[in-house]
Design a protein around this motif. Sequence first.
Motif, PDB file in Angstrom:
ATOM      1  N   HIS A  20      72.033 -13.656  76.747  1.00 43.79           N
ATOM      2  CA  HIS A  20      73.588 -13.008  76.956  1.00 43.79           C
ATOM      3  C   HIS A  20      74.467 -13.177  75.719  1.00 43.79           C
ATOM      4  CE1 HIS A  20      73.869 -11.413  80.979  1.00 43.79           C
ATOM      5  NE2 HIS A  20      72.738 -12.147  81.401  1.00 43.79           N
ATOM      6  N   SER A  21      74.443 -14.284  75.011  1.00 40.44           N
ATOM      7  CA  SER A  21      75.426 -14.490  74.150  1.00 40.44           C
ATOM      8  C   SER A  21      74.971 -13.510  72.849  1.00 40.44           C
ATOM      9  CB  SER A  21      75.336 -15.954  73.520  1.00 40.44           C
ATOM     10  OG  SER A  21      73.900 -16.346  73.197  1.00 40.44           O
ATOM     11  N   ILE A  22      73.769 -13.447  72.689  1.00 37.35           N
ATOM     12  CA  ILE A  22      73.316 -12.613  71.524  1.00 37.35           C
ATOM     13  C   ILE A  22      73.530 -11.089  71.723  1.00 37.35           C
ATOM     14  CG2 ILE A  22      71.027 -11.510  70.209  1.00 37.35           C
ATOM     15  CD1 ILE A  22      70.106 -14.405  70.496  1.00 37.35           C
ATOM     16  N   SER A  23      73.370 -10.560  73.134  1.00 39.93           N
ATOM     17  CA  SER A  23      73.488  -9.351  73.533  1.00 39.93           C
ATOM     18  C   SER A  23      74.859  -8.989  73.379  1.00 39.93           C
ATOM     19  CB  SER A  23      73.044  -8.970  74.920  1.00 39.93           C
ATOM     20  OG  SER A  23      73.265  -7.616  75.472  1.00 39.93           O
ATOM     21  N   ASN A  24      75.909  -9.913  73.981  1.00 34.37           N
ATOM     22  CA  ASN A  24      77.157  -9.810  73.926  1.00 34.37           C
ATOM     23  C   ASN A  24      77.737  -9.667  72.364  1.00 34.37           C
ATOM     24  OD1 ASN A  24      79.040  -9.867  76.477  1.00 34.37           O
ATOM     25  ND2 ASN A  24      76.934 -10.661  76.912  1.00 34.37           N
ATOM     26  N   PHE A  25      77.209 -10.478  71.518  1.00 30.49           N
ATOM     27  CA  PHE A  25      77.836 -10.671  70.222  1.00 30.49           C
ATOM     28  C   PHE A  25      77.538  -9.407  69.516  1.00 30.49           C
ATOM     29  CE2 PHE A  25      77.478 -12.250  65.814  1.00 30.49           C
ATOM     30  CZ  PHE A  25      78.600 -12.746  65.594  1.00 30.49           C
ATOM     31  N   LYS A  26      76.296  -8.888  69.541  1.00 33.64           N
ATOM     32  CA  LYS A  26      75.848  -7.761  68.929  1.00 33.64           C
ATOM     33  C   LYS A  26      76.688  -6.557  69.108  1.00 33.64           C
ATOM     34  CE  LYS A  26      71.146  -8.865  67.961  1.00 33.64           C
ATOM     35  NZ  LYS A  26      69.566  -8.368  68.284  1.00 33.64           N
ATOM     36  N   ASP A  27      76.830  -6.382  70.647  1.00 31.59           N
ATOM     37  CA  ASP A  27      77.665  -5.391  71.055  1.00 31.59           C
ATOM     38  C   ASP A  27      79.536  -5.436  70.471  1.00 31.59           C
ATOM     39  OD1 ASP A  27      75.850  -4.409  72.593  1.00 31.59           O
ATOM     40  OD2 ASP A  27      76.358  -5.404  74.461  1.00 31.59           O
ATOM     41  N   ILE A  28      79.705  -6.533  70.365  1.00 28.20           N
ATOM     42  CA  ILE A  28      81.086  -6.729  69.908  1.00 28.20           C
ATOM     43  C   ILE A  28      81.100  -6.471  68.275  1.00 28.20           C
ATOM     44  CG2 ILE A  28      83.146  -8.455  69.647  1.00 28.20           C
ATOM     45  CD1 ILE A  28      82.031  -9.491  72.435  1.00 28.20           C
ATOM     46  N   THR A  29      80.538  -7.301  67.626  1.00 29.99           N
ATOM     47  CA  THR A  29      80.544  -7.191  66.096  1.00 29.99           C
ATOM     48  C   THR A  29      79.645  -6.177  65.581  1.00 29.99           C
ATOM     49  OG1 THR A  29      78.857  -8.962  66.183  1.00 29.99           O
ATOM     50  CG2 THR A  29      81.068  -9.725  65.975  1.00 29.99           C
ATOM     51  N   ASN A  30      78.597  -5.654  66.034  1.00 32.06           N
ATOM     52  CA  ASN A  30      77.801  -4.521  65.655  1.00 32.06           C
ATOM     53  C   ASN A  30      76.890  -5.266  64.630  1.00 32.06           C
ATOM     54  OD1 ASN A  30      76.621  -2.119  65.609  1.00 32.06           O
ATOM     55  ND2 ASN A  30      78.005  -1.393  63.940  1.00 32.06           N
ATOM     56  N   VAL A  31      76.525  -6.653  64.719  1.00 28.33           N
ATOM     57  CA  VAL A  31      75.824  -7.343  63.790  1.00 28.33           C
ATOM     58  C   VAL A  31      74.365  -7.488  64.445  1.00 28.33           C
ATOM     59  CG1 VAL A  31      75.483  -9.455  62.568  1.00 28.33           C
ATOM     60  CG2 VAL A  31      77.774  -8.435  62.878  1.00 28.33           C
ATOM     61  N   LYS A  32      73.354  -7.049  63.599  1.00 29.13           N
ATOM     62  CA  LYS A  32      72.035  -7.065  64.272  1.00 29.13           C
ATOM     63  C   LYS A  32      71.235  -8.306  63.722  1.00 29.13           C
ATOM     64  CE  LYS A  32      72.925  -3.080  66.046  1.00 29.13           C
ATOM     65  NZ  LYS A  32      73.199  -3.071  67.467  1.00 29.13           N
ATOM     66  N   GLN A  33      71.699  -8.989  62.717  1.00 25.06           N
ATOM     67  CA  GLN A  33      70.839 -10.069  62.103  1.00 25.06           C
ATOM     68  C   GLN A  33      71.223 -11.259  62.954  1.00 25.06           C
ATOM     69  OE1 GLN A  33      72.096 -10.007  58.019  1.00 25.06           O
ATOM     70  NE2 GLN A  33      70.293  -8.539  57.348  1.00 25.06           N
ATOM     71  N   ILE A  34      70.769 -11.502  64.011  1.00 28.06           N
ATOM     72  CA  ILE A  34      70.776 -12.531  64.705  1.00 28.06           C
ATOM     73  C   ILE A  34      69.711 -12.610  66.007  1.00 28.06           C
ATOM     74  CG2 ILE A  34      72.695 -11.882  66.623  1.00 28.06           C
ATOM     75  CD1 ILE A  34      73.927 -14.377  66.805  1.00 28.06           C
ATOM     76  N   SER A  35      68.898 -13.703  66.044  1.00 30.64           N
ATOM     77  CA  SER A  35      67.887 -13.688  67.009  1.00 30.64           C
ATOM     78  C   SER A  35      67.606 -15.053  67.408  1.00 30.64           C
ATOM     79  CB  SER A  35      66.798 -12.992  66.090  1.00 30.64           C
ATOM     80  OG  SER A  35      66.430 -13.688  65.011  1.00 30.64           O
ATOM     81  N   ILE A  36      66.497 -15.161  68.402  1.00 28.55           N
ATOM     82  CA  ILE A  36      66.143 -16.499  69.029  1.00 28.55           C
ATOM     83  C   ILE A  36      64.917 -16.796  68.046  1.00 28.55           C
ATOM     84  CG2 ILE A  36      65.387 -17.736  70.981  1.00 28.55           C
ATOM     85  CD1 ILE A  36      66.749 -15.661  72.543  1.00 28.55           C
TER      86      ILE A  36
END
Length: 247
Positions: free
Chosen positions: A140-156
Amino acid sequence: MNEKVKIKDFIRILKKRIFIIILSTLCITGFIIFSSMYLMKPTYQYSTQVLAGSLSMDEKEASINKVQENRQLALSYMDIIKSPQIMLGVKEDLNLKTSSYDLLKQVSITNRDNSQIITITVKDSNPESAKDIAQTVARHSISNFKDITNVKQISILNDNEMGQAELLFPKPKFIIAISIVIGFFAGIGLALLREHFDDSTYSDRELELLGIPLLGRLDLNTKRINRKRKTTYKTLPSTKRGEYSEY
């Protein structure tokens, strides 16, 4: 010399109250083990790691600005994780009955200085719940962070379905060791307390230590002499010679 006498007195008290010490140790140890294993809820911990940014950089990208950018990215992501919006989403997805505030207290975030790896840790009494909450929070945190900041370089990093939650409490060996130590010292404390309130003396040495003069000894274990009953015979006048009466 004074310290030597105190040590001897302490050892004497331990020998004298050894039954209290053993009984207290057994009772307290048994109570702690039983309450820890059967009355208290166990605690499990599950951790998952999230990578903020990219670990592989070209020589042109490997600059102070790029490192600082990744650091800011990690800090911003950590702020997003524990937001009420994330906790509400996790609660709805897993159909949890607990409140968002209590759910937030179960989640902890750790990050070393200048590191792009964020560790999300969840503690719960159920190992499967701890695992589900940690993985759902990460997603959830990754999905929301990508939507807000438009940053794709974040993953589990370790989204491993086969991983198991670690048991934090109770650990049998640790509980047994701690309970024995606590029970033993509690027994010594009870023995010293019992000795403190005991005003009776059991030897002439205790009187000498108190400074009381000893006037004499009285042996109370005297044996009674069983005297045999004697029979008295007395002759009475009789018409026949040699006859007598007993009384």
